[in-house]
Design an enzyme around this catalytic site. Structure first.
Site, PDB file in Angstrom:
ATOM      1  N   GLU A 189     -10.123  33.883   0.834  1.00 22.97           N
ATOM      2  CA  GLU A 189      -9.526  33.003   1.838  1.00 22.97           C
ATOM      3  C   GLU A 189     -10.613  32.385   2.701  1.00 22.97           C
ATOM      4  O   GLU A 189     -11.520  33.096   3.128  1.00 22.97           O
ATOM      5  CB  GLU A 189      -8.540  33.799   2.701  1.00 22.97           C
ATOM      6  CG  GLU A 189      -7.353  34.286   1.897  1.00 22.97           C
ATOM      7  CD  GLU A 189      -6.306  35.012   2.735  1.00 22.97           C
ATOM      8  OE1 GLU A 189      -6.470  35.122   3.973  1.00 22.97           O
ATOM      9  OE2 GLU A 189      -5.316  35.457   2.155  1.00 22.97           O
TER      10      GLU A 189
ATOM     11  N   HIS B 232      -2.389  31.642   4.874  1.00 16.76           N
ATOM     12  CA  HIS B 232      -2.206  32.958   5.490  1.00 16.76           C
ATOM     13  C   HIS B 232      -1.654  32.804   6.913  1.00 16.76           C
ATOM     14  O   HIS B 232      -2.045  33.506   7.833  1.00 16.76           O
ATOM     15  CB  HIS B 232      -3.517  33.749   5.503  1.00 16.76           C
ATOM     16  CG  HIS B 232      -3.300  35.233   5.537  1.00 16.76           C
ATOM     17  ND1 HIS B 232      -4.151  36.115   4.964  1.00 16.76           N
ATOM     18  CD2 HIS B 232      -2.313  35.998   6.084  1.00 16.76           C
ATOM     19  CE1 HIS B 232      -3.726  37.351   5.140  1.00 16.76           C
ATOM     20  NE2 HIS B 232      -2.600  37.295   5.827  1.00 16.76           N
TER      21      HIS B 232
END
Length: 190
Positions: free
Chosen positions: A131, A150
């Protein structure tokens, strides 16, 4: 878009997030299936929220029945790549995969293949192995994939609600009471 009533939703991992989501899905008239790491035999047939609970060894059996699959597994060595080719191939071709736990639980190459080949209808991912999701990742190429950074829980009141949970846990700690959000199994990594 179709309707949810009468559809089957399966949860890969059945902790706090999944049981809360299952309760909401039940309100829409959905059948609830759950996959848990440790399931006593008697619990496989009965549960307060789930219509049926499966052990990890029975994952493909559960996945074959699902219109939607929600993966909320924690990130541990035992869950790394849990959702892989075998699991995606077990899902019906009309099914949708949703990942809200830890990105490491999903084999992204296997998911890419499942989306590209049409073995599943679509997916929604809020978490990734790396990420933010690298620009070079082929998952960006799919029109049948919803990606969030996220932050799927980012709502108008998420900060206030998070703060309230923290205050509740702090009060519990100070008064020697159980936390509102339990730590399930620290020795297992979550």
């Amino acid at each position: 878009m179709g309707h949810l009533y009468g559809k089957t939703i399966g949860f890969v991992g059945f902790g706090h997030i999944a049981t809360t989501t299952a309760t909401l899905a039940r309100a829409f008239g959905m059948k609830i299936l759950a996959l848990k790491r440790n399931v006593p035999k008697q619990q496989q047939q009965q549960h307060q929220i789930a219509d049926a609970i499966y052990s990890s060894e029975s994952a493909c059996e559960m996945l074959r029945e699902c219109d939607f699959v929600v993966c909320s597994l924690p990130g541990t060595p035992k869950t790394d790549g849990f959702m892989s080719s075998k699991e995606f191939e077990a899902m019906p071709s009309h099914s949708v995969f949703i990942s809200i736990g830890r990105g490491s639980a999903v084999d992204e190459e296997a998911l890419d293949h499942a989306l590209r080949s049409g073995s599943i209808a679509g997916a929604a991912l809020d978490v990734f192995r790396t990420e933010p999701l690298p620009r070079s990742n082929p998952l960006w190429e799919h029109e049948n994939l919803l990606l969030t950074a996220h932050n799927a829980d980012f709502t108008g009141d998420n900060v206030e609600r998070g703060w309230n949970v923290w205050l509740e846990n702090y009060s519990a700690f100070m008064n020697n009471r159980p936390f509102a959000t339990l730590i399930a199994n620290p020795s297992a990594g979550y």
